[in-house]
Design an enzyme around this catalytic site. Sequence first.
Site, PDB file in Angstrom:
ATOM      1  N   SER A 168      -1.217   7.580   2.772  1.00 28.47           N
ATOM      2  CA  SER A 168      -2.245   6.529   2.778  1.00 28.47           C
ATOM      3  C   SER A 168      -1.682   5.253   3.380  1.00 28.47           C
ATOM      4  O   SER A 168      -0.624   4.780   2.977  1.00 28.47           O
ATOM      5  CB  SER A 168      -2.708   6.238   1.343  1.00 28.47           C
ATOM      6  OG  SER A 168      -3.378   7.365   0.841  1.00 28.47           O
ATOM      7  N   ARG A 189       1.568   0.708  -6.779  1.00 37.34           N
ATOM      8  CA  ARG A 189       2.394   0.698  -5.559  1.00 37.34           C
ATOM      9  C   ARG A 189       3.143  -0.632  -5.416  1.00 37.34           C
ATOM     10  O   ARG A 189       3.267  -1.184  -4.319  1.00 37.34           O
ATOM     11  CB  ARG A 189       1.541   0.934  -4.301  1.00 37.34           C
ATOM     12  CG  ARG A 189       0.711   2.171  -4.328  1.00 37.34           C
ATOM     13  CD  ARG A 189       1.493   3.472  -4.330  1.00 37.34           C
ATOM     14  NE  ARG A 189       0.573   4.555  -4.535  1.00 37.34           N
ATOM     15  CZ  ARG A 189       0.318   5.088  -5.738  1.00 37.34           C
ATOM     16  NH1 ARG A 189       0.959   4.673  -6.823  1.00 37.34           N
ATOM     17  NH2 ARG A 189      -0.541   6.059  -5.861  1.00 37.34           N
ATOM     18  N   GLU A 249      -0.229  -0.234   2.381  1.00 30.93           N
ATOM     19  CA  GLU A 249       0.732   0.327   1.420  1.00 30.93           C
ATOM     20  C   GLU A 249       2.042   0.635   2.158  1.00 30.93           C
ATOM     21  O   GLU A 249       3.117   0.551   1.602  1.00 30.93           O
ATOM     22  CB  GLU A 249       0.133   1.616   0.840  1.00 30.93           C
ATOM     23  CG  GLU A 249       1.048   2.340  -0.116  1.00 30.93           C
ATOM     24  CD  GLU A 249       0.393   3.602  -0.689  1.00 30.93           C
ATOM     25  OE1 GLU A 249      -0.815   3.571  -0.994  1.00 30.93           O
ATOM     26  OE2 GLU A 249       1.112   4.611  -0.814  1.00 30.93           O
TER      27      GLU A 249
END
Length: 330
Positions: free
Chosen positions: A251, A174, A321
């Site tokens: 998430s 990520r 994230e």
Amino acid sequence: MKMSEAAKFSEELRGEMSFDVEMRRYTTWRAGGIAQRMYQAADLEDLRNFLHQLPADEPLLAVGQGSNLLVRDGGYRGTVLLMVGALTELRMEGENIYVQAGVAGAKLARFAALNNLCGAEFFGGIPGTLGGMLAMNAGCYGSETWQKVVRVQVLTRTGELLERMPAEYEVGYRHVALLGKGEEGREKGGKAAQQEGFTLPPSPLTLNQEFFVGAWLHFEQGDAEAARQEMKALLEKRNASQPLDLPNAGSVFRNPPGGFAAKLIEGCGLKGKRIGGAQVSEKHANFIVNVNDATAADIENLIEEVRATVLQQTGVDLHPEVRILGEKTI
Ligand SMILES: Cc1cc2nc3c(=O)[nH]c(=O)nc-3n(C[C@H](O)[C@H](O)[C@H](O)COP(=O)(O)OP(=O)(O)OC[C@H]3O[C@@H](n4cnc5c(N)ncnc54)[C@H](O)[C@@H]3O)c2cc1C
């Protein structure tokens, strides 16, 4: 830049310019403040033309589906470049797929299957655009966006169109950053993030003043029917484990090395924890859902509270994230 300011742009522009845009309409959390302006280009050429005409210091934010994004309640002072509906080309070019930044993951996955290519199934369940997936190195079930990239097409903020190879980027979990030009930007970005209380990796746009407009992706030849079955199975897996009936941004935290953020959050008894209209999902502890007209502050405060509690109870510092930006209200 109200209508009088819009008049400063040449009439050749074919896209749509709007002002005081509620970003809750453009983010999957359905929360957040107002962006001063938004431009949805008619196509790549039109976007270049728009950028040529922008003041050099205009803050710019590329937005895809807004499925990983929170704009604070005080809003965004600058111009949002909306990629959805703007950069929509998708075609075979030789053995590769050429796909523009505004194309949704599900469309890309279906197109690959139609062309008897396999390995694109995972894109089918990620509710973002190709641009957002490149910026985030989005992935799931063992696959990541950049594993498929042959080269990318980027626009600089002055409208210069470039092609770059994957080797020009630092790509991780990520995380994506342009190498070389990155040092100064990285440090600046890191400081800005720390001031905001998060150690977020800034997007390539903030770091390097350019953003993704397209990519050539490579997939192996395969069985279209098998690819469709795989997509279906992955979607069923998501439906079973994620709270897809409520507004969310996937998430919230990255998984820490060797562990799972959801497990740590659940272990700290935080499932169901609520601030205002934001709640830690009962179904998946790493999701925060908008249960009742949450403000961006509700969501951000809950993120901070979860982070602080997990750190205190387990010693693990979770890193968000999701991308959080814009002005706080006082
Ligand atoms: C239900 C749900 C499930 C999800 N599951 C997953 C998953 O399995 N795996 C996963 O990785 N993510 C997942 N996500 C998160 C999200 O879908 C991904 O991060 C996706 O890549 C974001 O794409 P987007 O177009 O919505 O980007 P946005 O949210 O619009 O933007 C995210 C960031 O990317 C930048 N950006 C967007 N477009 C560009 C561009 N063209 N050039 C440069 N920067 C750009 C933005 O400025 C911002 O910083 C999920 C989200 C939801 C809501």
